[in-house]
Write a protein that holds these residues in place. Structure first.
Motif, PDB file in Angstrom:
ATOM      1  N   ARG A 162       0.801  -1.219   0.000  1.00  9.50           N
ATOM      2  CA  ARG A 162       0.000   0.000   0.000  1.00  9.50           C
ATOM      3  C   ARG A 162       0.836   1.273   0.000  1.00  9.50           C
ATOM      4  O   ARG A 162       0.421   2.284  -0.567  1.00  9.50           O
ATOM      5  N   HIS A 203      -4.610   0.056  12.135  1.00 12.61           N
ATOM      6  CA  HIS A 203      -4.873   0.917  10.971  1.00 12.61           C
ATOM      7  C   HIS A 203      -4.837   0.169   9.638  1.00 12.61           C
ATOM      8  O   HIS A 203      -5.783   0.241   8.861  1.00 12.61           O
ATOM      9  N   CYS A 204      -3.720  -0.503   9.357  1.00 13.38           N
ATOM     10  CA  CYS A 204      -3.552  -1.058   8.014  1.00 13.38           C
ATOM     11  C   CYS A 204      -4.191  -2.449   7.939  1.00 13.38           C
ATOM     12  O   CYS A 204      -3.546  -3.436   7.619  1.00 13.38           O
ATOM     13  N   ALA A 208      -8.450  -0.624   5.143  1.00 15.99           N
ATOM     14  CA  ALA A 208      -7.566   0.299   5.851  1.00 15.99           C
ATOM     15  C   ALA A 208      -8.339   1.375   6.613  1.00 15.99           C
ATOM     16  O   ALA A 208      -9.320   1.919   6.107  1.00 15.99           O
ATOM     17  N   LEU A 209      -7.882   1.653   7.857  1.00 16.16           N
ATOM     18  CA  LEU A 209      -8.410   2.759   8.655  1.00 16.16           C
ATOM     19  C   LEU A 209      -7.287   3.802   8.736  1.00 16.16           C
ATOM     20  O   LEU A 209      -6.534   3.846   9.697  1.00 16.16           O
ATOM     21  N   CYS A 210      -7.174   4.610   7.693  1.00 14.81           N
ATOM     22  CA  CYS A 210      -6.003   5.483   7.557  1.00 14.81           C
ATOM     23  C   CYS A 210      -6.028   6.673   8.518  1.00 14.81           C
ATOM     24  O   CYS A 210      -4.974   7.236   8.825  1.00 14.81           O
ATOM     25  N   CYS A 213      -3.339   7.109  11.203  1.00 12.46           N
ATOM     26  CA  CYS A 213      -2.183   6.227  10.968  1.00 12.46           C
ATOM     27  C   CYS A 213      -0.917   7.081  10.882  1.00 12.46           C
ATOM     28  O   CYS A 213      -0.862   8.039  10.115  1.00 12.46           O
ATOM     29  N   LEU A 215       1.726   6.580   9.428  1.00  8.81           N
ATOM     30  CA  LEU A 215       2.386   6.519   8.120  1.00  8.81           C
ATOM     31  C   LEU A 215       1.632   7.322   7.068  1.00  8.81           C
ATOM     32  O   LEU A 215       2.056   7.412   5.917  1.00  8.81           O
ATOM     33  N   GLY A 216       0.509   7.911   7.467  1.00  6.14           N
ATOM     34  CA  GLY A 216      -0.334   8.624   6.512  1.00  6.14           C
ATOM     35  C   GLY A 216       0.353   9.802   5.842  1.00  6.14           C
ATOM     36  O   GLY A 216       0.000  10.180   4.726  1.00  6.14           O
ATOM     37  N   CYS A 219       2.310   7.894   3.004  1.00  8.27           N
ATOM     38  CA  CYS A 219       1.753   6.700   2.350  1.00  8.27           C
ATOM     39  C   CYS A 219       0.921   7.100   1.141  1.00  8.27           C
ATOM     40  O   CYS A 219       0.026   7.942   1.244  1.00  8.27           O
ATOM     41  N   ARG A 221      -1.298   5.359  -0.317  1.00  3.82           N
ATOM     42  CA  ARG A 221      -2.653   4.818  -0.308  1.00  3.82           C
ATOM     43  C   ARG A 221      -3.513   5.461   0.773  1.00  3.82           C
ATOM     44  O   ARG A 221      -4.617   4.967   1.060  1.00  3.82           O
ATOM     45  N   VAL A 222      -3.031   6.530   1.423  1.00  6.52           N
ATOM     46  CA  VAL A 222      -3.797   7.102   2.529  1.00  6.52           C
ATOM     47  C   VAL A 222      -5.216   7.418   2.081  1.00  6.52           C
ATOM     48  O   VAL A 222      -5.441   7.944   0.997  1.00  6.52           O
TER      49      VAL A 222
HETATM   50  S1  SF4 Z   1      -2.024   5.370   5.652  1.00  5.28           S
HETATM   51 FE1  SF4 Z   1      -1.106   3.697   4.426  1.00  5.28          FE
HETATM   52  S2  SF4 Z   1      -0.073   2.406   5.964  1.00  5.28           S
HETATM   53 FE2  SF4 Z   1      -1.539   3.693   7.064  1.00  5.28          FE
HETATM   54  S3  SF4 Z   1      -3.450   2.495   7.181  1.00  5.28           S
HETATM   55 FE3  SF4 Z   1      -3.581   3.779   5.335  1.00  5.28          FE
HETATM   56  S4  SF4 Z   1      -2.836   2.442   3.688  1.00  5.28           S
HETATM   57 FE4  SF4 Z   1      -2.123   1.536   5.621  1.00  5.28          FE
END
Ligand code: SF4
Length: 223
Positions: A162, A203-204, A208-210, A213, A215-216, A219, A221-222
């Protein structure tokens, strides 16, 4: 220069804090947990582990199986399967617990003796043990015996897909990618795998529960 993978590690660590894995009292309990956690949630493993008797409790009834390698090796398979029933696949896992315990017996159930051996030799032995695949072998070597070997699981692969992180395909390739992009450190490998699982469960997930998160920020795929 710090790698993308390493910066992700630091972001997860500062967001979730130190995970302090693996939750176990002894190296052997880690070995047992690594087998029991195959194809099931950790909560079910905790229930199965709680069914064992305390290895130091002399008041245990003769029917109880203490969580010790000697007791598991000498237990009847149906009794062992009954104890670990909450972890699922209990008949199969009872066999696997016996075979991995036979492996530990080669080292006299002595964690220090295991730690004196080369990592690749031990990994080969574990992979040749019935019921032990690469994720279980690396979990045992990292979390029970403190060897620097990175653990890859479904959460690792999903977040790489992702983000995306081009870590390649297949267990060995993804593991090699992480190891090449991180300091060779038991502490980093230990924490990072735990943090990937914690972030993946929170989250992932499959869906996904972005929101929230850590890493948002970067990322792809956020959302
Ligand atoms: S922001 Fe990226 S790593 Fe985080 S939950 Fe969403 S898809 Fe996954």
């Amino acid at each position: 220069m710090i790698s993308t993978i390493e910066s992700i590690y630091h972001r997860l660590l500062s967001h979730h804090g130190h995970p302090r894995w693996w939750p176990a009292k002894t190296p052997y309990e880690v070995v047992v947990g690594a087998v029991l956690t195959q194809n099931t949630a950790w909560g079910n493993v905790e229930k199965a582990i709680a069914n064992f008797g305390d290895a130091h409790d002399l008041s245990l009834s003769p029917q109880s199986i203490p969580l010790s390698p000697e007791a598991i090796l000498s237990a009847d398979l149906p009794d062992l399967a009954a104890v670990i029933r909450p972890a699922g696949y209990f008949n199969q896992k009872a066999v696997y617990l016996k075979t991995v315990t036979e492996w530990f017996a080669k080292y006299d159930f002595d964690a220090a003796a295991v730690r004196r051996e080369p990592l690749e030799k031990l990994r080969g032995e574990l992979l040749a043990t019935k019921g032990v695949g690469p994720e279980t072998a690396d979990s045992i070597l990292l979390y029970a015996f403190d060897f620097p070997t990175f653990v890859v699981d479904a959460y690792t692969v999903r977040f790489c897909d992702r983000y995306p992180i081009d870590a390649g395909k297949g267990y060995a390739v993804v593991k090699a990618y992480f190891e090449a992009n991180l300091p060779r450190s038991v502490e980093v490998y230990n924490n990072f795998h735990a943090l990937i699982v914690i972030n993946g469960a929170k989250h992932c997930r499959k869906k996904a529960l972005c929101e929230g998160c850590p890493l948002g920020v970067e990322c792809g795929r956020v959302g």
